[in-house]
Design an enzyme around this catalytic site. Structure first.
Site, PDB file in Angstrom:
ATOM      1  N   GLY A 239       1.105  -0.777   0.300  1.00  0.00           N
ATOM      2  CA  GLY A 239      -0.264   0.228   0.118  1.00  0.00           C
ATOM      3  C   GLY A 239       0.787   1.838   0.222  1.00  0.00           C
ATOM      4  N   SER A 240       0.549   2.501  -0.092  1.00  0.00           N
ATOM      5  CA  SER A 240       1.080   3.845  -0.069  1.00  0.00           C
ATOM      6  C   SER A 240       0.771   4.643   1.537  1.00  0.00           C
ATOM      7  CB  SER A 240      -0.384   4.855  -0.649  1.00  0.00           C
ATOM      8  OG  SER A 240      -1.576   5.324   0.065  1.00  0.00           O
ATOM      9  N   CYS A 241       0.663   2.975   2.498  1.00  0.00           N
ATOM     10  CA  CYS A 241       1.224   3.696   3.959  1.00  0.00           C
ATOM     11  C   CYS A 241       2.791   3.770   3.994  1.00  0.00           C
ATOM     12  CB  CYS A 241      -0.589   3.901   4.229  1.00  0.00           C
ATOM     13  SG  CYS A 241      -1.230   4.563   3.412  1.00  0.00           S
ATOM     14  N   PHE A 242       1.717   1.781   4.804  1.00  0.00           N
ATOM     15  CA  PHE A 242       2.771   1.586   6.251  1.00  0.00           C
ATOM     16  C   PHE A 242       3.974   1.495   5.466  1.00  0.00           C
ATOM     17  CE2 PHE A 242      -0.204  -0.906   8.257  1.00  0.00           C
ATOM     18  CZ  PHE A 242      -0.611  -0.437   8.774  1.00  0.00           C
ATOM     19  N   ASP A 245       5.460   5.510   5.163  1.00  0.00           N
ATOM     20  CA  ASP A 245       6.377   5.512   6.265  1.00  0.00           C
ATOM     21  C   ASP A 245       6.992   4.728   7.169  1.00  0.00           C
ATOM     22  OD1 ASP A 245       3.560   7.724   5.745  1.00  0.00           O
ATOM     23  OD2 ASP A 245       2.164   6.658   6.955  1.00  0.00           O
TER      24      ASP A 245
END
Ligand code: UGA
Length: 413
Positions: A239-242, A245
């Site tokens: 995904g674009s987050c974990f 980030d």
């Protein structure tokens, strides 16, 4: 027509740009009511609003650190638009930004281009976003599970944002801007760490012949650990987050002289996890060369068509490297998959079509339709690598070699 103009045109027509549960209805409804006005005109948007949310992307640079160019560009555009306004407005940073960014980048840019003084002529808040893809509309409307964090420059700025969220049934924490920025990273890093923990324990279970699903039930029984944690083993987090980030936090920690051992281990476990699925397929089939392998599930998780950093990409690449013929299927992400894999693989129009004549299949994403044991009857070979434990091996039938992630070492032939 530029990309932004094209997106705005599609939004105006009521077409969501991503697959997301109930988004189309919400979009059409708010457009009809005049409550949502898609526009590329920043100064007009700023002039007619009291609160301005900055929701642009903060991708990774090559070294893992955060790329703030979109945040800078948005701050500049808002700053220029604020110049002509004499009304007090609040700029809210919703984008995920490393601690210090709002104070050190956003505020000076706004002040420079608006010629106005922060805290006097305009306010600033940082308001991290906790929506999950696939259920983002629900998460937004019912934020009780995550609560709402308002990082405020001063009381006046925070009061304005507090009013925006007043009708929501959720705990609201008011704090300072840097704390709000850090909470976002700490939460995502915490959850990502749980996923890597689950995958590592599942891998150990597999080697020991212990069923990880049973172990997971035991973990969740302990109230100090609890249910609903991110303890589902699988192909790793995407995904674009974990991934982005955790990498950004690693880079920031290093920059300030802290060695982030746990965060690095979280990423290391995650990087190799997709290859575990390929190794399980190889172990069961002997050699993957020339074998037809169906990959079920390409989106990084169910409920979305998003393939950013999806583990399926590493799974497919690795299968191809081992000489397998890959046929892939996903209920929502096929269009995106075709942009990534082009003609290097074949695509199934349905789950059944992908499985037709396959020697083995690898379940990468837990879409509900993959739990139906009947569809696997179309296969030629009978090796099923269940990377998300969505199938009941008993229902599959004894002529199948079922290899569940975190299940056991030996295989039924
Ligand atoms: C995540 C957070 O959950 C949101 O709170 C946050 O707002 C968002 O990132 C963000 O920073 O914008 P999201 O990436 O949409 O949301 O998806 P998650 O449901 O958190 O799953 C992330 C990844 O972990 C997926 O690849 C999923 O398959 C994997 N995962 C999750 C597991 O492998 N096992 C689990 O038990 C849970």
């Amino acid at each position: 027509m530029g990309r932004s103009e094209d997106k705005i045109r599609r939004l105006r027509a009521g077409t969501p740009l991503i697959h997301e549960e109930s988004l189309e209805e919400l979009l059409k409804d708010t457009l009809n009511k005049g409550a949502f006005i898609p526009s590329t005109n920043v100064s007009e948007a700023v002039r007619t609003s009291d609160v301005l949310f900055v929701c642009v992307g903060t991708p990774s640079r090559d070294d893992g650190s955060i790329d703030l160019s979109q945040v800078e560009a948005a701050s500049k555009a808002i700053g220029l638009a604020l110049k002509g306004s004499d009304q007090y407005k609040v700029v809210v940073v919703k984008s995920t930004v490393v601690p210090g960014t709002t104070d050190d980048v956003v505020v000076p840019t706004l002040e420079r281009f608006s010629g106005k003084k922060v805290g006097v002529e305009f306010g600033v808040c940082m308001n991290p976003e906790f929506l999950r893809e696939g259920r983002a509309v629900r998460d937004f409307l019912f934020p009780k599970e995550t609560g709402i964090i308002i990082g405020e420059l001063d009381r006046r700025s925070g009061d304005v944002l507090f009013q925006v969220y007043e009708g929501f049934d959720a705990e609201i924490l008011r704090t300072n801007i840097r704390v709000a920025e850090m909470i976002k990273y700490a939460r995502n890093a915490y959850l990502a760490k749980d996923v890597s923990f689950a995958n590592e324990i599942a891998n150990i279970c597999q080697g020991l012949g212990v069923d990880y699903l049973a172990v997971k039930r035991g973990l969740e029984m302990d109230r100090r650990i609890g249910r609903g944690r991110f303890l589902d083993a699988g192909a790793g987090f995407g995904g674009s987050c974990f991934p982005k980030d955790v990498r950004a936090l690693v880079a920031k920690a290093k920059e300030i002289g802290v060695e982030p051992k746990m965060l690095k281990a979280t990423l290391e476990v995650n990087d190799i996890q997709p290859y575990r699925l390929v190794a399980l397929a190889r172990e069961a089939l002997g050699d993957l060369k020339g074998k037809r392998v169906a990959v079920l599930g390409l989106a990084f998780k169910p409920g979305t068509d998003d393939m950013r950093e999806a583990p399926s990409i590493a799974v497919v690449d690795s299968l191809l490297k081992e000489g397998a013929d890959v046929v892939a299927y996903d209920p929502e992400a096929l269009a995106r998959a075709k942009e990534i894999f082009e003609d290097r693989i074949a695509y199934g129009g349905s789950c059944k079509e992908a499985l037709d004549q396959a020697d083995a299949c690898v379940i990468v994403t837990e879409w509900p339709e993959f739990s139906d044991p009947q569809v696997y009857r179309a296969m030629n070979g009978k090796v099923v690598v269940d990377g998300r434990r969505v199938l009941d091996p008993a229902a599959l039938g004894s002529d199948f070699t079922y290899v569940g992630i975190g299940l056991r070492k030996g295989f039924r032939r």
